[in-house]
Design a protein around this motif. Structure first.
Motif, PDB file in Angstrom:
ATOM      1  N   THR A 222       0.900  -1.295   0.003  1.00  0.00           N
ATOM      2  CA  THR A 222       0.062   0.098   0.056  1.00  0.00           C
ATOM      3  C   THR A 222       0.950   1.470   0.038  1.00  0.00           C
ATOM      4  O   THR A 222       0.591   2.386  -0.876  1.00  0.00           O
ATOM      5  CB  THR A 222      -0.921   0.088   1.218  1.00  0.00           C
ATOM      6  N   ALA A 223       1.678   1.462   0.865  1.00  0.00           N
ATOM      7  CA  ALA A 223       2.904   2.339   0.953  1.00  0.00           C
ATOM      8  C   ALA A 223       3.703   2.580  -0.431  1.00  0.00           C
ATOM      9  O   ALA A 223       3.919   3.650  -0.912  1.00  0.00           O
ATOM     10  CB  ALA A 223       3.748   2.374   2.307  1.00  0.00           C
ATOM     11  N   LEU A 224       4.061   1.369  -0.690  1.00  0.00           N
ATOM     12  CA  LEU A 224       4.921   1.687  -2.044  1.00  0.00           C
ATOM     13  C   LEU A 224       3.979   2.121  -3.333  1.00  0.00           C
ATOM     14  O   LEU A 224       4.521   2.677  -4.098  1.00  0.00           O
ATOM     15  CB  LEU A 224       5.291   0.203  -2.606  1.00  0.00           C
ATOM     16  N   ALA A 225       2.765   1.760  -3.201  1.00  0.00           N
ATOM     17  CA  ALA A 225       1.877   2.171  -4.291  1.00  0.00           C
ATOM     18  C   ALA A 225       1.506   3.575  -4.316  1.00  0.00           C
ATOM     19  O   ALA A 225       1.520   4.264  -5.347  1.00  0.00           O
ATOM     20  CB  ALA A 225       0.562   1.437  -4.310  1.00  0.00           C
ATOM     21  N   ALA A 226       2.034   4.298  -3.268  1.00  0.00           N
ATOM     22  CA  ALA A 226       1.789   5.843  -3.105  1.00  0.00           C
ATOM     23  C   ALA A 226       3.126   6.397  -2.792  1.00  0.00           C
ATOM     24  O   ALA A 226       3.092   7.404  -2.252  1.00  0.00           O
ATOM     25  CB  ALA A 226       0.756   6.114  -1.915  1.00  0.00           C
ATOM     26  N   PHE A 227       4.137   5.676  -3.313  1.00  0.00           N
ATOM     27  CA  PHE A 227       5.576   6.182  -2.818  1.00  0.00           C
ATOM     28  C   PHE A 227       5.900   7.736  -3.433  1.00  0.00           C
ATOM     29  O   PHE A 227       6.621   8.440  -3.028  1.00  0.00           O
ATOM     30  CB  PHE A 227       6.595   5.493  -3.458  1.00  0.00           C
ATOM     31  N   GLY A 228       5.120   8.034  -4.429  1.00  0.00           N
ATOM     32  CA  GLY A 228       5.799   9.368  -4.935  1.00  0.00           C
ATOM     33  C   GLY A 228       5.547  10.423  -4.313  1.00  0.00           C
ATOM     34  O   GLY A 228       6.231  11.195  -4.048  1.00  0.00           O
ATOM     35  N   GLY A 229       4.284  10.347  -3.486  1.00  0.00           N
ATOM     36  CA  GLY A 229       4.088  11.380  -2.280  1.00  0.00           C
ATOM     37  C   GLY A 229       4.916  11.274  -1.050  1.00  0.00           C
ATOM     38  O   GLY A 229       5.412  12.409  -0.651  1.00  0.00           O
ATOM     39  N   VAL A 230       5.271  10.051  -0.858  1.00  0.00           N
ATOM     40  CA  VAL A 230       6.235  10.112   0.174  1.00  0.00           C
ATOM     41  C   VAL A 230       7.659  10.626  -0.130  1.00  0.00           C
ATOM     42  O   VAL A 230       8.283  11.114   0.720  1.00  0.00           O
ATOM     43  CB  VAL A 230       6.577   8.356   0.780  1.00  0.00           C
ATOM     44  N   ALA A 231       8.090  10.320  -1.325  1.00  0.00           N
ATOM     45  CA  ALA A 231       9.375  10.820  -1.768  1.00  0.00           C
ATOM     46  C   ALA A 231       9.434  12.364  -1.629  1.00  0.00           C
ATOM     47  O   ALA A 231      10.326  12.911  -1.392  1.00  0.00           O
ATOM     48  CB  ALA A 231       9.839  10.316  -3.508  1.00  0.00           C
ATOM     49  N   LYS A 232       8.386  12.898  -2.262  1.00  0.00           N
ATOM     50  CA  LYS A 232       8.137  14.261  -2.083  1.00  0.00           C
ATOM     51  C   LYS A 232       8.123  15.106  -0.535  1.00  0.00           C
ATOM     52  O   LYS A 232       8.762  15.858  -0.114  1.00  0.00           O
ATOM     53  CB  LYS A 232       6.767  14.806  -2.747  1.00  0.00           C
ATOM     54  N   VAL A 233       7.824  14.343   0.197  1.00  0.00           N
ATOM     55  CA  VAL A 233       7.733  14.667   1.692  1.00  0.00           C
ATOM     56  C   VAL A 233       9.291  14.676   2.060  1.00  0.00           C
ATOM     57  O   VAL A 233       9.790  15.631   2.952  1.00  0.00           O
ATOM     58  CB  VAL A 233       6.774  13.739   2.620  1.00  0.00           C
ATOM     59  N   GLY A 234       9.898  13.496   1.815  1.00  0.00           N
ATOM     60  CA  GLY A 234      11.354  13.754   2.106  1.00  0.00           C
ATOM     61  C   GLY A 234      12.069  14.618   1.451  1.00  0.00           C
ATOM     62  O   GLY A 234      12.952  15.040   2.279  1.00  0.00           O
ATOM     63  N   GLU A 235      12.076  14.853   0.310  1.00  0.00           N
ATOM     64  CA  GLU A 235      12.736  15.884  -0.298  1.00  0.00           C
ATOM     65  C   GLU A 235      12.633  17.176   0.315  1.00  0.00           C
ATOM     66  O   GLU A 235      13.148  18.103   0.463  1.00  0.00           O
ATOM     67  CB  GLU A 235      12.452  15.836  -1.891  1.00  0.00           C
ATOM     68  N   GLN A 236      11.213  17.585   0.562  1.00  0.00           N
ATOM     69  CA  GLN A 236      10.917  18.883   0.882  1.00  0.00           C
ATOM     70  C   GLN A 236      11.450  19.063   2.463  1.00  0.00           C
ATOM     71  O   GLN A 236      11.495  20.173   2.934  1.00  0.00           O
ATOM     72  CB  GLN A 236       9.366  19.055   0.983  1.00  0.00           C
ATOM     73  N   ASN A 237      11.459  18.014   2.991  1.00  0.00           N
ATOM     74  CA  ASN A 237      11.758  18.192   4.726  1.00  0.00           C
ATOM     75  C   ASN A 237      13.293  17.506   5.177  1.00  0.00           C
ATOM     76  O   ASN A 237      13.586  17.272   6.220  1.00  0.00           O
ATOM     77  CB  ASN A 237      10.624  17.603   5.421  1.00  0.00           C
ATOM     78  N   ASN A 238      13.841  17.260   3.877  1.00  0.00           N
ATOM     79  CA  ASN A 238      15.297  16.555   4.052  1.00  0.00           C
ATOM     80  C   ASN A 238      15.298  15.361   5.245  1.00  0.00           C
ATOM     81  O   ASN A 238      15.964  15.239   5.930  1.00  0.00           O
ATOM     82  CB  ASN A 238      16.288  17.662   4.614  1.00  0.00           C
ATOM     83  N   ILE A 239      14.356  14.516   4.690  1.00  0.00           N
ATOM     84  CA  ILE A 239      14.252  13.263   5.708  1.00  0.00           C
ATOM     85  C   ILE A 239      14.540  12.279   4.560  1.00  0.00           C
ATOM     86  O   ILE A 239      14.118  11.994   3.460  1.00  0.00           O
ATOM     87  CB  ILE A 239      12.738  13.020   6.095  1.00  0.00           C
ATOM     88  N   PRO A 240      15.775  11.399   4.999  1.00  0.00           N
ATOM     89  CA  PRO A 240      16.075  10.062   4.097  1.00  0.00           C
ATOM     90  C   PRO A 240      14.800   8.952   4.066  1.00  0.00           C
ATOM     91  O   PRO A 240      14.211   9.011   5.093  1.00  0.00           O
ATOM     92  CB  PRO A 240      17.409   9.524   4.826  1.00  0.00           C
ATOM     93  N   ILE A 241      14.545   8.742   2.927  1.00  0.00           N
ATOM     94  CA  ILE A 241      13.629   7.423   2.776  1.00  0.00           C
ATOM     95  C   ILE A 241      14.422   6.244   2.628  1.00  0.00           C
ATOM     96  O   ILE A 241      14.989   6.149   1.370  1.00  0.00           O
ATOM     97  CB  ILE A 241      12.530   7.968   1.405  1.00  0.00           C
ATOM     98  N   PHE A 242      13.960   5.193   3.375  1.00  0.00           N
ATOM     99  CA  PHE A 242      14.555   3.906   2.963  1.00  0.00           C
ATOM    100  C   PHE A 242      13.423   3.183   2.722  1.00  0.00           C
ATOM    101  O   PHE A 242      12.375   3.148   3.089  1.00  0.00           O
ATOM    102  CB  PHE A 242      15.359   3.123   4.370  1.00  0.00           C
ATOM    103  N   VAL A 243      13.791   1.895   1.795  1.00  0.00           N
ATOM    104  CA  VAL A 243      12.879   1.156   1.389  1.00  0.00           C
ATOM    105  C   VAL A 243      13.710  -0.251   1.201  1.00  0.00           C
ATOM    106  O   VAL A 243      14.698  -0.584   1.365  1.00  0.00           O
ATOM    107  CB  VAL A 243      12.405   1.398  -0.011  1.00  0.00           C
ATOM    108  N   SER A 244      12.777  -1.148   1.226  1.00  0.00           N
ATOM    109  CA  SER A 244      13.024  -2.617   1.089  1.00  0.00           C
ATOM    110  C   SER A 244      13.172  -2.981  -0.458  1.00  0.00           C
ATOM    111  O   SER A 244      13.252  -4.267  -0.731  1.00  0.00           O
ATOM    112  CB  SER A 244      12.415  -3.927   1.816  1.00  0.00           C
ATOM    113  N   ASP A 245      12.889  -2.372  -1.349  1.00  0.00           N
ATOM    114  CA  ASP A 245      12.594  -2.488  -2.828  1.00  0.00           C
ATOM    115  C   ASP A 245      13.449  -1.665  -3.416  1.00  0.00           C
ATOM    116  O   ASP A 245      13.387  -0.429  -3.575  1.00  0.00           O
ATOM    117  CB  ASP A 245      11.425  -2.330  -3.017  1.00  0.00           C
ATOM    118  N   VAL A 246      14.493  -2.359  -4.196  1.00  0.00           N
ATOM    119  CA  VAL A 246      15.539  -1.733  -5.016  1.00  0.00           C
ATOM    120  C   VAL A 246      14.992  -1.109  -6.033  1.00  0.00           C
ATOM    121  O   VAL A 246      15.638  -0.083  -6.517  1.00  0.00           O
ATOM    122  CB  VAL A 246      16.717  -2.767  -5.364  1.00  0.00           C
TER     123      VAL A 246
END
Length: 334
Positions: free
Chosen positions: A235-259
């Motif tokens: 579910t979270a991976l299906a909406a990853f684009g939004g998560v990546a933007k949150v990380g980019e805008q707030n300087n938060i590293p995003i880790f995943v288990s999917d290369v």
């Protein structure tokens, strides 16, 4: 008069020959033809990682001579993250009497196993199921006792934490995006909570029951965590684009288990090669359909290829100092 009678006889004889020919043609057309193998495919939700796994399965089958519309029927449906829809699709495939059901993700795997409990017990081969035992798909991975086997995508949680600490040493508070309705995600959260204690990491859970809720869950972690981790949650991976933007805008590293998500904005991933996992699953399907091996002779497998990938561009933007020889050991994902 004689000539007319002669022609009438010829016409009658020709008519009889034509009728017999038509009969033979009809009989030939109704001769039983060899049944084409049919495979029903249920994917929990559409996102790039599972799409890669599905493509790997299909390519492996093609190499073995199982080609859609030529030597087999390949019927694909997405459950759209909905357990009820997964159950409905599984029941439909059972009603269609497919030769085998392929499931990608825990939810459709559970639905397919439930739908095939009555004879003829259509075989089920799963991919990308984190813990098939806890998900109650099997009891013994080495000798499946039901009509199901497959390939897990599980990667040891300790190894993931160790890899991420090498990328981001100050990591103390880690946000976890997950769907509490996904059995595999709940299992992983429990494993992570136990493992995090060894590394003095505090987990901040951010549940999201639907893909549309993931962005808000990620935003809710801002200011509370040092990094965000998505561990095999479809579910979270299906909406990853939004998560990546949150990380980019707030300087938060995003880790995943999917290369496969490194190129989409994650800073690091330790996980299986999804396409290779699909090829691995395809080999299992061939054992069932072509080699006619019983399911209990096909043990559950784990990823044959696990790799660490780092998006060095994002790491530089975040000012991350990689530990040791990690820059040389890890594969570039950007």
């Amino acid at each position: 008069m004689f000539k007319i009678l002669k022609w009438l006889i010829v016409i009658v004889m020709m008519g009889g020959i034509l009728l017999m020919a038509q009969k033979y043609l009809r009989d030939d057309q109704t001769l039983p033809k060899e049944k084409m193998l049919s495979i029903g495919v249920i994917q929990v939700i559409e996102h790039p990682a599972l799409d890669q796994t599905r493509q790997g399965i299909l390519d492996e089958l093609k190499e073995a001579g199982l080609i859609p519309l030529e030597t087999m029927q390949w019927v694909y449906e997405s459950a759209q993250g909905n357990p009820a829809l997964a159950a409905q699709v599984a029941q439909k495939f059972v009603g269609q009497k497919v030769d085998l059901i392929v499931t990608l993700g825990t939810t459709p795997s559970q639905a397919a196993v439930q739908a095939t409990q009555t004879p003829p017990h259509i075989p089920v081969v799963f991919a990308s199921v984190t813990d098939p035992v806890s998900a109650k798909l099997i009891t013994n991975p080495q000798q499946p006792d039901l009509n199901v086997t497959g390939v897990s995508n599980y990667v040891d949680v300790d190894k993931q934490f160790e890899a991420f600490l090498k990328v981001f040493k100050p990591l103390k508070k880690l946000g976890i995006l997950y769907n509490p309705g996904e059995a595999n995600s709940v299992i992983l959260v429990e494993k992570m909570q136990e493992s995090a204690k060894k590394y003095d990491i505090t987990l901040i859970l951010a549940p999201a029951g639907k893909a549309t809720e993931v962005l808000a869950a990620a935003q809710n972690l801002v200011g509370k965590v040092d990094a965000i981790f998505i561990n095999n949650d479809n579910t979270a991976l299906a909406a990853f684009g939004g998560v990546a933007k949150v990380g980019e805008q707030n300087n938060i590293p995003i880790f995943v288990s999917d290369v496969d998500f490194i190129a989409k904005g994650a800073v690091a991933a330790l996980g299986p090669d999804q396409y290779a996992l699909g090829r691995q699953t395809g080999k299992m399907i061939i054992k069932v359909l072509k080699d006619r091996l019983p399911i209990n002779q096909i043990p559950v497998e784990w990823p044959s290829k696990v790799e660490l990938k780092i998006n060095f561009d994002i790491a530089r933007k975040l000012g991350l100092q990689l530990v040791g020889n990690l820059a040389n050991d890890a594969q570039a994902g950007n």
